[in-house]
Design an enzyme around this catalytic site. Structure first.
Site, PDB file in Angstrom:
ATOM      1  N   ASP A 142       0.866  -1.177   0.000  1.00 25.69           N
ATOM      2  CA  ASP A 142       0.000   0.000   0.000  1.00 25.69           C
ATOM      3  C   ASP A 142       0.911   1.239   0.000  1.00 25.69           C
ATOM      4  O   ASP A 142       1.358   1.677  -1.051  1.00 25.69           O
ATOM      5  CB  ASP A 142      -0.901  -0.097   1.243  1.00 25.69           C
ATOM      6  CG  ASP A 142      -1.976   0.961   1.304  1.00 25.69           C
ATOM      7  OD1 ASP A 142      -2.341   1.492   0.254  1.00 25.69           O
ATOM      8  OD2 ASP A 142      -2.456   1.266   2.411  1.00 25.69           O
ATOM      9  N   PHE A 171      -9.847  -0.123  -0.947  1.00 26.41           N
ATOM     10  CA  PHE A 171      -9.663  -1.167   0.043  1.00 26.41           C
ATOM     11  C   PHE A 171     -10.188  -2.491  -0.497  1.00 26.41           C
ATOM     12  O   PHE A 171     -11.310  -2.572  -1.000  1.00 26.41           O
ATOM     13  CB  PHE A 171     -10.373  -0.824   1.354  1.00 26.41           C
ATOM     14  CG  PHE A 171      -9.956  -1.719   2.474  1.00 26.41           C
ATOM     15  CD1 PHE A 171      -8.762  -1.501   3.148  1.00 26.41           C
ATOM     16  CD2 PHE A 171     -10.731  -2.811   2.824  1.00 26.41           C
ATOM     17  CE1 PHE A 171      -8.352  -2.350   4.162  1.00 26.41           C
ATOM     18  CE2 PHE A 171     -10.329  -3.667   3.850  1.00 26.41           C
ATOM     19  CZ  PHE A 171      -9.141  -3.439   4.517  1.00 26.41           C
ATOM     20  N   ARG A 188     -10.530 -13.263   5.168  1.00 26.31           N
ATOM     21  CA  ARG A 188      -9.330 -13.888   4.600  1.00 26.31           C
ATOM     22  C   ARG A 188      -9.656 -15.173   3.855  1.00 26.31           C
ATOM     23  O   ARG A 188      -8.923 -15.605   2.985  1.00 26.31           O
ATOM     24  CB  ARG A 188      -8.331 -14.226   5.718  1.00 26.31           C
ATOM     25  CG  ARG A 188      -7.762 -13.032   6.445  1.00 26.31           C
ATOM     26  CD  ARG A 188      -6.584 -13.463   7.309  1.00 26.31           C
ATOM     27  NE  ARG A 188      -6.222 -12.474   8.305  1.00 26.31           N
ATOM     28  CZ  ARG A 188      -5.437 -11.434   8.078  1.00 26.31           C
ATOM     29  NH1 ARG A 188      -4.937 -11.235   6.883  1.00 26.31           N
ATOM     30  NH2 ARG A 188      -5.139 -10.585   9.047  1.00 26.31           N
TER      31      ARG A 188
HETATM   32  P1  IMP Z   1       1.762  -0.513   3.876  1.00 26.52           P
HETATM   33  O1  IMP Z   1       2.789  -0.561   4.972  1.00 26.52           O
HETATM   34  O2  IMP Z   1       1.004   0.797   3.885  1.00 26.52           O
HETATM   35  O3  IMP Z   1       2.324  -0.806   2.507  1.00 26.52           O
HETATM   36  O4  IMP Z   1       0.653  -1.579   4.246  1.00 26.52           O
HETATM   37  C1  IMP Z   1       0.827  -2.913   3.978  1.00 26.52           C
HETATM   38  C2  IMP Z   1      -0.112  -3.775   4.784  1.00 26.52           C
HETATM   39  O5  IMP Z   1      -1.356  -3.126   5.003  1.00 26.52           O
HETATM   40  C3  IMP Z   1      -0.463  -5.047   4.015  1.00 26.52           C
HETATM   41  O6  IMP Z   1       0.455  -6.076   4.266  1.00 26.52           O
HETATM   42  C4  IMP Z   1      -1.857  -5.350   4.510  1.00 26.52           C
HETATM   43  O7  IMP Z   1      -1.799  -6.099   5.690  1.00 26.52           O
HETATM   44  C5  IMP Z   1      -2.446  -3.993   4.818  1.00 26.52           C
HETATM   45  N1  IMP Z   1      -3.292  -3.474   3.717  1.00 26.52           N
HETATM   46  C6  IMP Z   1      -3.010  -2.453   2.881  1.00 26.52           C
HETATM   47  N2  IMP Z   1      -4.007  -2.245   2.003  1.00 26.52           N
HETATM   48  C7  IMP Z   1      -4.956  -3.157   2.293  1.00 26.52           C
HETATM   49  C8  IMP Z   1      -6.244  -3.468   1.703  1.00 26.52           C
HETATM   50  O8  IMP Z   1      -6.729  -2.851   0.733  1.00 26.52           O
HETATM   51  N3  IMP Z   1      -6.920  -4.507   2.274  1.00 26.52           N
HETATM   52  C9  IMP Z   1      -6.437  -5.218   3.335  1.00 26.52           C
HETATM   53  N4  IMP Z   1      -5.245  -4.971   3.897  1.00 26.52           N
HETATM   54  C10 IMP Z   1      -4.513  -3.943   3.383  1.00 26.52           C
END
Ligand code: IMP
Length: 180
Positions: A106, A156, A169
């Site tokens: 993300d 999301f 999940r």
């Molecule tokens: P980041 O550190 O912002 O890149 O977030 C990564 C983590 O956030 C992922 O490993 C997921 O666990 C969670 N995440 C980010 N976007 C989503 C989404 O759209 N759905 C569910 N989990 C998400």
């Protein structure tokens, strides 16, 4: 349009299991070619990676090892921006060819933190395979992101390992939230 509810939130079908599997087969082919003659160590980032890793690893035909680690930065639907401690990272990764397996990237904060910790342990190489990537949300440059399943809009998503408040999940397909 197939719609479902996870807890209080409505989702619509986005990527069907068939589509996921076709793409994962191609990722497997690419990894097999790139790692010919090597023995990569796949490190899955729990919890979200478990279905992706299970399906991807079945496509791998070079000798390989699998390990898991855990880190959590997400609460509900918005990133907290905080990354917690890494748990369970294998000790002996010096000189190894590492492939980190993520469900979704993300902002890239989690992955940046994981990469820094892994690189400090002197592996021979590190690449990342993420089933999903939200390019519009990415805040960190991650050159190790080599094997990406799908680039998706900044929405999301839930299912196929990804959760909303711990739920969803188990869904075979990936769904996206119908409203933010
Ligand atoms: P980041 O550190 O912002 O890149 O977030 C990564 C983590 O956030 C992922 O490993 C997921 O666990 C969670 N995440 C980010 N976007 C989503 C989404 O759209 N759905 C569910 N989990 C998400």
């Amino acid at each position: 349009m197939q719609k479902i509810k996870v807890e209080d939130k409505e989702f619509e079908i986005f990527l069907e299991n068939d589509t996921l599997n076709k793409r994962i087969r191609l990722l497997g082919i690419q990894i097999n070619l790139d790692y010919e003659g090597k023995c990569p160590l796949f490190i899955g980032v729990l919890n979200g990676c478990f279905l992706f890793l299970a399906d991807l690893i079945k496509e791998i035909n070079v000798p390989c090892e699998v390990a898991f680690m855990r880190v959590a930065s997400y609460e509900g639907i918005l990133s907290t921006g905080k990354v917690k401690e890494l748990i369970g990272l294998p000790d002996n990764i010096e000189g190894r060819d590492i492939i980190i397996i993520e469900d979704i990237v993300d902002t890239g904060l989690t992955l940046t933190h994981i990469l820094k910790t892994i690189k400090d342990k002197n592996p021979a190489s590190v690449k990342v395979s993420s089933l999903l990537l939200k390019p519009a949300a990415l805040k960190y440059e991650i050159e190790e992101l080599e094997y990406i399943g799908f680039e998706i809009p900044n929405e999301f998503v839930v299912g196929y390992g990804l959760d909303y408040n711990g739920l969803g999940r188990n869904l075979k397909d990936i769904y996206r939230a119908t409203e933010s």
